[in-house]
Each structure stands twice: as structure tokens, then as C-alpha cells.
Design an enzyme around this catalytic site. Structure first.
Site, PDB file in Angstrom:
ATOM      1  N   HIS A  44      -3.882  -4.289   7.562  1.00 29.82           N
ATOM      2  CA  HIS A  44      -3.974  -3.163   8.485  1.00 29.82           C
ATOM      3  C   HIS A  44      -3.086  -3.354   9.714  1.00 29.82           C
ATOM      4  O   HIS A  44      -3.343  -4.192  10.558  1.00 29.82           O
ATOM      5  CB  HIS A  44      -5.406  -2.871   8.956  1.00 29.82           C
ATOM      6  CG  HIS A  44      -5.571  -1.434   9.342  1.00 29.82           C
ATOM      7  ND1 HIS A  44      -6.143  -0.494   8.509  1.00 29.82           N
ATOM      8  CD2 HIS A  44      -5.191  -0.767  10.433  1.00 29.82           C
ATOM      9  CE1 HIS A  44      -6.113   0.671   9.084  1.00 29.82           C
ATOM     10  NE2 HIS A  44      -5.541   0.539  10.255  1.00 29.82           N
ATOM     11  N   ASN A  84       0.859  -1.192   0.000  1.00 31.52           N
ATOM     12  CA  ASN A  84       0.000   0.000   0.000  1.00 31.52           C
ATOM     13  C   ASN A  84       0.900   1.249   0.000  1.00 31.52           C
ATOM     14  O   ASN A  84       1.727   1.425   0.910  1.00 31.52           O
ATOM     15  CB  ASN A  84      -0.898  -0.046   1.240  1.00 31.52           C
ATOM     16  CG  ASN A  84      -1.821   1.150   1.341  1.00 31.52           C
ATOM     17  OD1 ASN A  84      -1.404   2.280   1.129  1.00 31.52           O
ATOM     18  ND2 ASN A  84      -3.071   0.920   1.685  1.00 31.52           N
ATOM     19  N   ARG A  95      -6.717  13.081   0.984  1.00 30.71           N
ATOM     20  CA  ARG A  95      -5.622  13.504   1.879  1.00 30.71           C
ATOM     21  C   ARG A  95      -4.281  12.906   1.483  1.00 30.71           C
ATOM     22  O   ARG A  95      -3.241  13.442   1.805  1.00 30.71           O
ATOM     23  CB  ARG A  95      -5.942  13.175   3.331  1.00 30.71           C
ATOM     24  CG  ARG A  95      -5.942  11.709   3.639  1.00 30.71           C
ATOM     25  CD  ARG A  95      -6.109  11.451   5.108  1.00 30.71           C
ATOM     26  NE  ARG A  95      -7.469  11.683   5.534  1.00 30.71           N
ATOM     27  CZ  ARG A  95      -8.023  11.084   6.601  1.00 30.71           C
ATOM     28  NH1 ARG A  95      -7.297  10.270   7.336  1.00 30.71           N
ATOM     29  NH2 ARG A  95      -9.277  11.307   6.930  1.00 30.71           N
ATOM     30  N   HIS A 137      -5.574   3.818  -1.768  1.00 32.94           N
ATOM     31  CA  HIS A 137      -6.890   4.217  -1.271  1.00 32.94           C
ATOM     32  C   HIS A 137      -7.136   5.675  -1.652  1.00 32.94           C
ATOM     33  O   HIS A 137      -6.457   6.574  -1.154  1.00 32.94           O
ATOM     34  CB  HIS A 137      -6.902   4.050   0.263  1.00 32.94           C
ATOM     35  CG  HIS A 137      -8.219   4.359   0.911  1.00 32.94           C
ATOM     36  ND1 HIS A 137      -8.403   4.271   2.267  1.00 32.94           N
ATOM     37  CD2 HIS A 137      -9.414   4.736   0.404  1.00 32.94           C
ATOM     38  CE1 HIS A 137      -9.651   4.586   2.566  1.00 32.94           C
ATOM     39  NE2 HIS A 137     -10.291   4.890   1.458  1.00 32.94           N
ATOM     40  N   GLU A 143     -11.224  -9.094   2.966  1.00 34.12           N
ATOM     41  CA  GLU A 143      -9.952  -8.774   3.622  1.00 34.12           C
ATOM     42  C   GLU A 143     -10.261  -8.542   5.089  1.00 34.12           C
ATOM     43  O   GLU A 143     -11.090  -7.698   5.433  1.00 34.12           O
ATOM     44  CB  GLU A 143      -9.323  -7.516   3.000  1.00 34.12           C
ATOM     45  CG  GLU A 143      -8.009  -7.156   3.701  1.00 34.12           C
ATOM     46  CD  GLU A 143      -7.210  -6.081   2.986  1.00 34.12           C
ATOM     47  OE1 GLU A 143      -7.252  -6.031   1.736  1.00 34.12           O
ATOM     48  OE2 GLU A 143      -6.547  -5.302   3.686  1.00 34.12           O
ATOM     49  N   GLU A 168      -8.647   0.767  -3.283  1.00 39.02           N
ATOM     50  CA  GLU A 168      -9.487   0.853  -2.079  1.00 39.02           C
ATOM     51  C   GLU A 168     -10.420   2.040  -2.212  1.00 39.02           C
ATOM     52  O   GLU A 168      -9.971   3.148  -2.532  1.00 39.02           O
ATOM     53  CB  GLU A 168      -8.614   1.066  -0.843  1.00 39.02           C
ATOM     54  CG  GLU A 168      -8.102  -0.205  -0.247  1.00 39.02           C
ATOM     55  CD  GLU A 168      -7.393   0.087   1.058  1.00 39.02           C
ATOM     56  OE1 GLU A 168      -7.759   1.038   1.775  1.00 39.02           O
ATOM     57  OE2 GLU A 168      -6.437  -0.631   1.352  1.00 39.02           O
ATOM     58  N   ARG A 190      -9.162   8.474  -0.976  1.00 44.11           N
ATOM     59  CA  ARG A 190     -10.149   8.885   0.035  1.00 44.11           C
ATOM     60  C   ARG A 190     -10.987  10.038  -0.489  1.00 44.11           C
ATOM     61  O   ARG A 190     -10.544  10.813  -1.338  1.00 44.11           O
ATOM     62  CB  ARG A 190      -9.445   9.301   1.333  1.00 44.11           C
ATOM     63  CG  ARG A 190      -8.749   8.151   2.040  1.00 44.11           C
ATOM     64  CD  ARG A 190      -8.234   8.594   3.396  1.00 44.11           C
ATOM     65  NE  ARG A 190      -9.308   8.725   4.351  1.00 44.11           N
ATOM     66  CZ  ARG A 190      -9.584   7.844   5.301  1.00 44.11           C
ATOM     67  NH1 ARG A 190      -8.853   6.761   5.449  1.00 44.11           N
ATOM     68  NH2 ARG A 190     -10.585   8.057   6.132  1.00 44.11           N
ATOM     69  N   THR A 194      -8.455   3.826   8.380  1.00 39.71           N
ATOM     70  CA  THR A 194      -9.692   3.035   8.388  1.00 39.71           C
ATOM     71  C   THR A 194      -9.813   2.347   9.750  1.00 39.71           C
ATOM     72  O   THR A 194      -9.014   1.490  10.087  1.00 39.71           O
ATOM     73  CB  THR A 194      -9.638   1.995   7.244  1.00 39.71           C
ATOM     74  OG1 THR A 194      -9.201   2.657   6.067  1.00 39.71           O
ATOM     75  CG2 THR A 194     -10.996   1.387   7.004  1.00 39.71           C
ATOM     76  N   HIS A 213       0.984   6.245   1.877  1.00 38.77           N
ATOM     77  CA  HIS A 213       1.730   7.203   2.701  1.00 38.77           C
ATOM     78  C   HIS A 213       2.958   7.799   2.011  1.00 38.77           C
ATOM     79  O   HIS A 213       3.576   8.716   2.538  1.00 38.77           O
ATOM     80  CB  HIS A 213       2.021   6.595   4.072  1.00 38.77           C
ATOM     81  CG  HIS A 213       0.713   6.321   4.776  1.00 38.77           C
ATOM     82  ND1 HIS A 213      -0.182   7.336   5.042  1.00 38.77           N
ATOM     83  CD2 HIS A 213       0.124   5.174   5.164  1.00 38.77           C
ATOM     84  CE1 HIS A 213      -1.266   6.810   5.601  1.00 38.77           C
ATOM     85  NE2 HIS A 213      -1.110   5.513   5.681  1.00 38.77           N
TER      86      HIS A 213
HETATM   87  N1  PXP Z   1      -5.966  -2.927   3.913  1.00 38.42           N
HETATM   88  C1  PXP Z   1      -6.929  -1.987   4.041  1.00 38.42           C
HETATM   89  C2  PXP Z   1      -8.317  -2.316   3.598  1.00 38.42           C
HETATM   90  C3  PXP Z   1      -6.614  -0.702   4.545  1.00 38.42           C
HETATM   91  O1  PXP Z   1      -7.585   0.239   4.652  1.00 38.42           O
HETATM   92  C4  PXP Z   1      -5.278  -0.417   4.893  1.00 38.42           C
HETATM   93  C5  PXP Z   1      -4.922   0.942   5.382  1.00 38.42           C
HETATM   94  O2  PXP Z   1      -5.164   1.885   4.406  1.00 38.42           O
HETATM   95  C6  PXP Z   1      -4.322  -1.424   4.714  1.00 38.42           C
HETATM   96  C7  PXP Z   1      -4.694  -2.660   4.247  1.00 38.42           C
HETATM   97  C8  PXP Z   1      -2.883  -1.191   5.020  1.00 38.42           C
HETATM   98  O3  PXP Z   1      -2.736  -0.929   6.379  1.00 38.42           O
HETATM   99  P1  PXP Z   1      -1.354  -0.379   6.921  1.00 38.42           P
HETATM  100  O4  PXP Z   1      -1.074   0.884   6.195  1.00 38.42           O
HETATM  101  O5  PXP Z   1      -1.619  -0.188   8.377  1.00 38.42           O
HETATM  102  O6  PXP Z   1      -0.329  -1.438   6.646  1.00 38.42           O
END
Ligand code: PXP
Length: 247
Positions: free
Chosen positions: A193, A9, A51, A45, A153, A72, A47, A103, A12
Site C-alpha cells: 500500500h 496490483n 469500481r 481487488h 500483509e 483481494e 470490490r 483501502t 488501476h
Molecule cells: N495491498 C493491499 C492489501 C491493498 O489493498 C492495496 C491497494 O489496493 C495494495 C497492496 C497496493 O497498494 P498501492 O496500489 O497503493 O500500491
């Protein structure tokens, strides 16, 4: 034993870029590096408040990635239109609140069944695989199966964040049991997550889990180790854990 896929992901990377505006660091460059480091897919994702990931990022990812894009999205008409335009490999429906930092909980697939049905059907009709981000809970799993989602998931945040060994074991147990039920219901099982080097192995050892989506920790670790080494180390820990159960 099936290969355990790693979805990276990159949200960030965009968070850091947006802290200053401009174009650095570039999420597409991070996605390409992740691919080189062994990621099996990229998750982003978009949003509602934009952001981190921006519309243009999704356009570029959809155009240039050679590995699957997991988009996402909240279940809104705006996001549905964007998904139908770009046709990602998969769309993961997540709950979204403006004020949250990330989330916070799973989607209420059971309570929101009638509202979600239209989104699941329209995405699937365009050959976009649909994933629902839910708690490891039987009611939610049964609702996901009724909705004909392809994937669930599990939100593993409560397991990752548990501060006592007992609580961690209890949360892990819920995920292990729910993953078994997911398979029985014909749902492909992913987890995500909050996963880190310290928390990934027990999840990677669950035989019914086929993909992990990991972001925040990897982007943070990239500050110290670099993105490629951080991803390679996560990949290694997943492979070691998986080898332990393949006998
Ligand atoms: N899966 C989903 C559905 C999420 O919303 C997120 C966070 O955006 C992640 C995975 C990844 O989580 P993390 O950034 O905490 O590894």
C-alpha cells in the site's frame, strides 16, 4: 536470503478502462506484461461496487495467468463464493468501505475474529492461501496466528505517507518489529500500500518480508516510462536494497 517477491496490483488499469467503459486498457494484457517484466505474482481487488476490477477480469486472470494470483477480497459471502469458484493461489482479506477511495486501514483481525474464522477456514480447506491485511500491531498479529492465516500483509501506507523524517522512522520501526514477531508466529510476511521508488528500499531491507504488493504508483509511472520499464525499475530497486542486507 530469500528472493523478495514482487506482486503487481493491476486494479488501476481497470480504473482507467472503466473511466470510458469498453475494453481499453486491458488488465489481463497488463498482467501478462508485468509477468514478462519480472513480477512474481498479480494482485487484483474485486470490490463490492466493482469500481475497477470486474468479475470477468477475475475469470480471465484465473484462467490465463501462469504466475500466482492474489485475490483481494472483503470478508463477504459473495466474495467467498467467487474465490472458491476460481481458486486463486491466495486470497487477501481486506476491510472495505463503499465511500473510501482506497483501502484505508488494516483489517481488525482481533475484533472480527469470530466472523473471520469461517472465511479463513473455508478458503484454506480449498488450498487457497489466506492473507490478512493488517496494521503492524502485535494484537492483530496474534489474532492472525489464532485464525491460522498463512500470511499477513502489513499496511505500510502510514510509513509511505509520513511527511516528516521522524514520523517515517517511527512507522518503519513498527513494521520492522512486527515483521520479526510475524516470523516468530509462523506467519509469512508481506507488505503493501502506497509504495513508490522513494519508499521501497527500507521495506525491501526488512529480512523477514518476502513479498511486496505494489499497484497505484506503477500504473501511474507507466504513463511516463511504460509498464515494463516501470516494473523493471521497481524490481531493480528491490534487488539492490535486498543485496545490501544479504552481506
Ligand atoms: N495491498 C493491499 C492489501 C491493498 O489493498 C492495496 C491497494 O489496493 C495494495 C497492496 C497496493 O497498494 P498501492 O496500489 O497503493 O500500491
Amino acid at each position: 536470503m530469500e528472493h523478495l517477491r514482487l506482486g503487481v496490483n493491476i486494479d488501476h488499469v481497470a480504473t482507467i478502462r472503466n473511466a470510458r467503459g469498453g475494453i481499453h486498457p486491458d488488465p489481463l494484457r497488463a498482467a501478462k506484461l508485468a509477468e514478462k517484466a519480472g513480477a512474481d505474482g498479480i494482485t487484483a481487488h474485486l470490490r463490492e461496487d466493482r469500481r475497477h476490477i470486474a468479475d470477468e477480469d477475475i475469470t480471465l486472470l484465473a484462467k490465463h495467468l501462469t504466475i500466482p494470483l492474489n485475490f483481494e477480497m472483503a470478508a463477504t459471502d459473495e466474495m467467498l463464493d467467487i474465490a472458491l469458484t476460481h481458486k486463486p493461489h491466495a486470497s487477501c482479506l481486506v476491510p472495505e468501505k463503499r465511500e473510501e477511495k482506497t483501502t484505508e486501514g488494516g483489517l481488525d483481525a482481533a475484533g472480527g475474529h469470530n466472523m473471520l474464522q469461517q472465511y479463513v477456514s473455508e478458503l484454506r480447506a480449498k488450498d487457497i492461501r489466506v492473507s490478512l491485511f493488517i496494521e503492524p500491531d502485535i494484537r492483530q498479529l496474534e489474532a492472525a496466528a489464532r485464525l491460522q492465516a498463512d500470511i499477513i500483509e502489513f499496511h505500510v501506507g502510514p510509513y509511505c505517507d509520513a511527511t516528516s523524517g521522524d514520523l517515517k522512522a517511527k512507522e518503519l520501526d513498527k513494521i520492522v518489529n512486527a515483521a520479526q514477531v510475524a516470523e516468530e508466529l509462523g506467519l509469512e510476511c508481506h507488505c503493501g500500500h502506497g509504495l513508490t521508488y522513494d519508499t521501497v528500499a527500507p521495506i525491501a531491507r526488512i529480512p523477514n518480508v518476502v513479498e511486496l504488493n505494489i499497484g497505484h504508483f506503477l500504473i501511474g509511472e507507466a504513463i511516463f516510462a511504460g509498464l515494463e520499464p516501470a516494473i523493471r525499475e521497481m524490481r531493480r530497486l528491490m534487488d539492490v536494497a535486498r543485496a545490501e542486507i544479504s552481506g
